[in-house]
Design a protein around this motif. Structure first.
Motif, PDB file in Angstrom:
ATOM      1  N   ILE A 150       0.823  -1.177   0.083  1.00  0.00           N
ATOM      2  CA  ILE A 150      -0.033  -0.033  -0.016  1.00  0.00           C
ATOM      3  C   ILE A 150       0.856   1.201  -0.108  1.00  0.00           C
ATOM      4  CG2 ILE A 150      -1.718   1.324   1.392  1.00  0.00           C
ATOM      5  CD1 ILE A 150      -2.531  -1.491   2.415  1.00  0.00           C
ATOM      6  N   ALA A 151       1.877   1.223   0.993  1.00  0.00           N
ATOM      7  CA  ALA A 151       2.646   2.393   1.028  1.00  0.00           C
ATOM      8  C   ALA A 151       3.374   2.599  -0.380  1.00  0.00           C
ATOM      9  CB  ALA A 151       3.733   2.226   2.056  1.00  0.00           C
ATOM     10  N   GLY A 152       3.874   1.477  -0.904  1.00  0.00           N
ATOM     11  CA  GLY A 152       4.560   1.688  -2.070  1.00  0.00           C
ATOM     12  C   GLY A 152       3.938   2.141  -3.166  1.00  0.00           C
ATOM     13  N   ALA A 153       2.734   1.768  -3.370  1.00  0.00           N
ATOM     14  CA  ALA A 153       1.717   2.117  -4.333  1.00  0.00           C
ATOM     15  C   ALA A 153       1.283   3.594  -4.209  1.00  0.00           C
ATOM     16  CB  ALA A 153       0.500   1.158  -4.322  1.00  0.00           C
ATOM     17  N   LEU A 154       0.901   3.983  -2.910  1.00  0.00           N
ATOM     18  CA  LEU A 154       0.540   5.451  -2.602  1.00  0.00           C
ATOM     19  C   LEU A 154       1.677   6.462  -3.154  1.00  0.00           C
ATOM     20  CD1 LEU A 154      -1.837   4.948   0.526  1.00  0.00           C
ATOM     21  CD2 LEU A 154      -2.331   5.546  -1.948  1.00  0.00           C
ATOM     22  N   ALA A 155       2.941   5.707  -2.450  1.00  0.00           N
ATOM     23  CA  ALA A 155       3.970   6.960  -2.662  1.00  0.00           C
ATOM     24  C   ALA A 155       4.335   7.323  -3.877  1.00  0.00           C
ATOM     25  CB  ALA A 155       5.390   6.208  -1.806  1.00  0.00           C
ATOM     26  N   LEU A 156       3.850   6.748  -4.905  1.00  0.00           N
ATOM     27  CA  LEU A 156       4.113   6.726  -6.462  1.00  0.00           C
ATOM     28  C   LEU A 156       3.157   8.159  -6.715  1.00  0.00           C
ATOM     29  CD1 LEU A 156       4.406   3.306  -8.109  1.00  0.00           C
ATOM     30  CD2 LEU A 156       6.075   5.134  -7.730  1.00  0.00           C
ATOM     31  N   THR A 157       1.937   8.239  -6.130  1.00  0.00           N
ATOM     32  CA  THR A 157       1.220   9.502  -6.304  1.00  0.00           C
ATOM     33  C   THR A 157       1.707  10.529  -5.788  1.00  0.00           C
ATOM     34  OG1 THR A 157      -0.123   8.987  -4.439  1.00  0.00           O
ATOM     35  CG2 THR A 157      -0.830   7.550  -6.395  1.00  0.00           C
ATOM     36  N   PRO A 158       1.409  11.904  -6.516  1.00  0.00           N
ATOM     37  CA  PRO A 158       1.951  12.908  -5.768  1.00  0.00           C
ATOM     38  C   PRO A 158       1.408  13.205  -4.193  1.00  0.00           C
ATOM     39  CG  PRO A 158       0.564  13.552  -7.703  1.00  0.00           C
ATOM     40  CD  PRO A 158       0.356  11.889  -7.352  1.00  0.00           C
ATOM     41  N   ARG A 159       0.282  12.767  -4.027  1.00  0.00           N
ATOM     42  CA  ARG A 159      -0.329  12.875  -2.607  1.00  0.00           C
ATOM     43  C   ARG A 159       0.388  12.074  -1.411  1.00  0.00           C
ATOM     44  NH1 ARG A 159      -6.500  13.046  -2.784  1.00  0.00           N
ATOM     45  NH2 ARG A 159      -6.507  13.934  -0.822  1.00  0.00           N
ATOM     46  N   GLY A 160       0.826  10.724  -1.780  1.00  0.00           N
ATOM     47  CA  GLY A 160       1.413   9.998  -1.059  1.00  0.00           C
ATOM     48  C   GLY A 160       2.924  10.158  -0.777  1.00  0.00           C
ATOM     49  N   ALA A 161       3.500  10.972  -1.380  1.00  0.00           N
ATOM     50  CA  ALA A 161       4.747  11.263  -1.565  1.00  0.00           C
ATOM     51  C   ALA A 161       5.720  10.876   0.089  1.00  0.00           C
ATOM     52  CB  ALA A 161       5.462  12.224  -2.140  1.00  0.00           C
ATOM     53  N   ALA A 162       4.730  11.501   0.890  1.00  0.00           N
ATOM     54  CA  ALA A 162       5.472  11.319   2.392  1.00  0.00           C
ATOM     55  C   ALA A 162       5.833   9.849   2.736  1.00  0.00           C
ATOM     56  CB  ALA A 162       4.286  11.925   3.270  1.00  0.00           C
ATOM     57  N   LEU A 163       5.008   8.906   2.132  1.00  0.00           N
ATOM     58  CA  LEU A 163       5.098   7.565   2.644  1.00  0.00           C
ATOM     59  C   LEU A 163       6.200   6.961   2.022  1.00  0.00           C
ATOM     60  CD1 LEU A 163       1.365   6.304   2.157  1.00  0.00           C
ATOM     61  CD2 LEU A 163       2.588   6.363   4.167  1.00  0.00           C
ATOM     62  N   ALA A 164       7.062   7.394   1.077  1.00  0.00           N
ATOM     63  CA  ALA A 164       8.052   6.758   0.337  1.00  0.00           C
ATOM     64  C   ALA A 164       9.192   6.295   1.396  1.00  0.00           C
ATOM     65  CB  ALA A 164       8.602   7.831  -0.577  1.00  0.00           C
ATOM     66  N   GLY A 165       9.534   7.054   2.341  1.00  0.00           N
ATOM     67  CA  GLY A 165      10.566   6.674   3.163  1.00  0.00           C
ATOM     68  C   GLY A 165      10.158   5.538   4.141  1.00  0.00           C
ATOM     69  N   LEU A 166       9.017   4.967   4.062  1.00  0.00           N
ATOM     70  CA  LEU A 166       8.482   3.793   4.983  1.00  0.00           C
ATOM     71  C   LEU A 166       8.880   2.524   4.117  1.00  0.00           C
ATOM     72  CD1 LEU A 166       6.906   3.610   7.568  1.00  0.00           C
ATOM     73  CD2 LEU A 166       4.810   3.454   6.044  1.00  0.00           C
ATOM     74  N   VAL A 167       8.997   2.658   2.810  1.00  0.00           N
ATOM     75  CA  VAL A 167       8.702   1.329   2.217  1.00  0.00           C
ATOM     76  C   VAL A 167       9.841   0.449   2.423  1.00  0.00           C
ATOM     77  CG1 VAL A 167       8.689   0.275  -0.195  1.00  0.00           C
ATOM     78  CG2 VAL A 167       7.362   2.384   0.346  1.00  0.00           C
TER      79      VAL A 167
END
Lengths: 148, 647
Positions: B22-39
């Motif tokens: 979920i985090a990986g997929a969301l991080a690809l969208t502009p709004r989910g960029a904050a999740l990128a560090g989690l993956v």
């Protein structure tokens, strides 16, 4: 030649090769695959002599005989409809016993008997030759019970 | 406690895989960029947890904890410790946990060390990896839980199939699994690159070590499995075209093609879509193999689970993963195909030819493996064996091997055969010469072709070193030469086994002498012996080569009691020029014993060749890693200098 054309030609070559492989495989399967026979099929509709086939059924009680050379054995594979005499030169699997199921790989001889290159029996308590799983005769059911 | 800990770790790992997806997929969208560090951290922890879960299962097996159903069904307190441990993966649930663990660990490894890919591609890759893992986690937790407790502990375990109680067999699944699952990384890379449309040389260079690594393990696993079948089953053959063997061969063929196309992509930025496609196909073949072996639709020594529910579960996973990947490929293929051009006589062309031939062989093996299942569904019983596989695959293998002699000598992009005519002439003469000699020896067509190709390839494979300063030749080139030479060595073994094997099948009394090829074999006596969980009848054979010094061989028939079973232990005597192979048969009742003897000239070359091929892969891998490391260090230095200069 444009890059686009080159890609097209490459894709066509690959396609031709793969289709060729498929056609070749289909043709070879039709002519070379060794088919499985139950004794009843074997008697009713015998395979041509010399073609590699598999014969599967029960080993008739009292039919295993060893020739004087100590390594040639003869036995009868049967189901409830037919019996086929089999000759085999070699070491039989440990679990090859009378009254149990077996599959012989080999060829029909002109006299109707079967010359086996290889004999398969239960590999172990879990392994039944695949073809034996669906045998419908009473003995086969028994064999499946035994091999569970 | 340990079982509960293992199960909890497995559930947690599965939950983290879901988070990673979920985090990986969301991080690809502009709004989910904050999740990128989690993956990346999540991927690392997931791998560690699933490894702990597997360690818990090994502990349960080592302790023979009979309150756990899986242990009670597959182990026995009397078993030697190493077979207790190998029993962990000698069953359906354990082997699936091993699969998931290798997948989780390779995911953590990618997350921890891979820095070459652009960050979005990396996120998509890790999400893809998590997606595939999740399916297998669900499979384990919902239908094959290895940690299930029995309501009351068993008094004694049911034991392990004696055929599996052999060092060769006990330890060949892990390398195969590392190979299978290593390809899942290639698959995830392909998905990641398709999602972000970043297919290029950088992607190829990042993917290549993973393909190489997986391919090395597959090569070793297949080699070890083949040698195991050769000595443990006692029938003297080294390849049976058994569906389970094919299940390991198919990913190997795809990985071999991928290995070569990824090199074209890395060096020349061509074959983009094709490489991505092969990345998808290679792991798909691993999954098809798993499906064939674990679904119970075929019966083999290796197929433990005869359970339609599990079969349909894996089939569902297969359809979801492969189908999804192919749809993605279909949507994106047109946007990643732009690449460099090349002429018909070039290194690229030779590699394309190799790829097409490997794919054709893969198709043939796949058709031959699936056809009996298909025919059975339609009500016909068919067995497909060597009469189909050998000639039909040879039709594609022979031209491939011929091009293999020329390809490594060609330059990238554009070249002419005239430039390398001398290097081609020598192997060509050897090829024709050996064929003529083989014809005079009345050797069959395929063995004769094998011998001729082997001789020519042995010389052709070292040709790329001609005229170079050997010290300056790069490690990957040495790797290529070694692997190609290994093919020649393996071919020699295969062809020689087919062409020159001598067999004797006799029934003898103690004291009788039998000749087989250049060997004299004397049966001295038969004696009973006992092992930790078996008893055996052992033959004492005195053997001598051409009347030389006498050594002993001990073929035996073993009887196990838990579970009750018998195995035949063949005895081997290896010389540099071949192997004597002895099998003890049954007593004939009149004081004689059946003996089957083979003299197999040069047969060990098959496995030496396999080891050389894997060694070549290892050299290439080390070479690539070393140059990657150099590049990284250089990049860091530049970054450091810039930082010092205050930019």
């Amino acid at each position: 030649m444009k890059a686009k054309h080159q890609r097209l030609i490459l894709a066509l070559i690959a396609l031709v090769a793969l289709v060729g492989a498929g056609v070749l495989a289909a043709w070879a399967l039709r002519s070379q695959a060794s088919f499985f026979y139950l004794p009843a099929d074997y008697a009713a509709n015998p395979p041509e002599a010399g073609r590699a086939v598999r014969l599967g059924g029960m080993v008739e009680k009292g039919s295993i005989k060893t020739a004087a050379d100590g390594v040639t054995i003869t036995f009868v594979i049967h189901d409830d409809k037919a019996r086929v005499p089999v000759t085999f030169k070699g070491i039989v699997p440990d679990l090859f016993v009378e009254g149990s199921g077996a599959v012989a790989e080999g060829r029909r001889q002109p006299d109707g008997s079967f010359l086996a290159d290889n004999v398969l029996a239960k590999h172990d308590e879990n392994y039944v030759p695949r073809e034996m799983k669906d045998m419908t005769t009473e003995q086969a059911r028994q064999a499946i019970e035994e091999t569970k | 406690m340990i079982a509960e800990f293992g199960l909890a770790a497995l559930w947690l790992a599965a939950a983290l895989a879901a988070l990673q997806l979920i985090a990986g997929a969301l991080a690809l969208t502009p709004r989910g960029a904050a999740l990128a560090g989690l993956v990346r951290p999540v991927a690392v922890v997931q791998g560690v947890l699933v490894a702990l879960s597997f360690a818990a299962l090994i502990t349960l097996f080592a302790q023979t904890d009979l309150s756990v159903e899986l242990v009670a069904k597959n182990s026995h307190s009397m078993k030697p410790l190493i077979y207790k441990i190998s029993g962990t993966w000698g069953n359906h649930e354990g082997s699936m946990l091993l699969w998931v663990m290798v997948m989780g660990l390779s995911g953590s490894f990618v997350a921890a060390v891979e820095r070459r890919l652009p960050e979005p591609t990396m996120l998509a890759t890790l999400a893809g990896q998590a997606f595939v893992s999740l399916g297998f986690y669900a499979f384990l937790l919902l239908s094959s839980n290895p940690f299930t407790r029995l309501s009351s502990p068993a008094i004694e375990g049911a034991g392990l199939n004696p055929l599996l109680q052999d060092p060769g067999l006990a330890f060949h699944p892990p390398p195969l699994y590392i190979g299978y699952v290593g390809l899942s990384v290639a698959f995830s890379f392909a998905i990641g690159a398709l999602v972000t449309r970043e297919v290029g040389p950088a992607f190829a260079r990042a993917m290549r070590p993973w393909v190489l690594g997986a391919w090395i393990f597959l090569t070793l696993g297949i080699t070890a499995g083949s040698y195991w079948a050769y000595y443990e089953l006692g029938w003297g053959g080294w390849w049976f075209w058994d569906p389970v063997e094919n299940a390991s061969l198919m990913p190997w063929l795809a990985a071999t093609a991928l290995l070569h196309s990824v090199s074209v992509l890395a060096a020349r930025n061509a074959l983009r879509a094709w490489t991505v496609m092969l990345g998808v196909v290679a792991f798909s073949m691993s999954m098809v193999g798993t499906f064939l072996v674990r679904s119970g639709i075929l019966t083999s020594v290796h197929a433990f689970a005869v359970d339609p529910e599990r079969g349909s579960f894996i089939l569902g996973l297969l359809a979801l993963n492969i189908g999804g990947a192919l749809v993605l490929f279909g949507l994106r293929a047109s946007s990643v195909t732009e690449g460099e051009r090349f002429t018909a006589t070039s290194r690229e062309s030779a590699l394309v030819f190799n790829n097409v031939m490997l794919s054709a062989i893969l198709g043939i093996v796949l058709v031959g493996t699936l056809y009996p299942l298909l025919a059975e569904a339609l009500g016909a019983k068919v067995s497909v064996g060597p009469p189909y596989f050998n000639p039909v695959s040879a039709i594609f293998a022979v031209p491939m091997l011929l091009v293999l002699m020329v390809g490594p000598l060609l330059r990238w992009r554009r070249d002419s055969l005239r430039r390398i005519r001398l290097q081609i002439a020598i192997p060509a003469v050897l090829l024709v010469g050996t064929l003529i000699w083989a014809a005079s020896q009345a050797v069959g067509l395929l063995p004769a072709l094998g011998l001729a190709l082997s001789a020519a390839l042995a010389v052709a494979s070292v040709m790329p070193l001609r005229g170079r300063k050997l010290r300056q030749v790069k490690l990957p080139v040495w790797g290529m030469v070694t692997a190609h030479f290994g093919i020649a060595v393996a071919l020699l073994g295969m062809a020689s086994d087919a062409a020159f094997t001598t067999e004797r099948l006799v029934a003898v009394r103690a004291g009788q002498v039998v000749d087989v090829g250049p060997w004299q074999v004397t049966l001295q006596r038969i004696e009973p012996v006992a092992g930790p969980n078996w008893t055996a009848l052992r033959g004492d054979l005195a053997v001598s080569y051409k009347g030389g010094s006498v050594t002993e061989l001990h073929p035996a028939a073993r009887t196990f009691w838990a579970p009750p079973n018998e195995t035949n232990e063949a005895a081997l005597k290896t010389r540099w020029n071949g192997q004597l192979y002895a099998v003890l048969g049954q007593a004939t009742g009149d004081g004689r014993w059946q003996l089957r003897l083979w003299w197999k000239p040069f047969v060990p070359m098959i496995w030496y060749g396999g080891i050389l091929i894997a060694l070549g892969g290892l050299m290439a891998l080390l070479g690539r890693l070393a140059s990657d490391l150099k590049r990284l260090v250089a990049r860091d230095k530049i970054a450091y200098r810039r930082m010092r200069q205050g930019r």
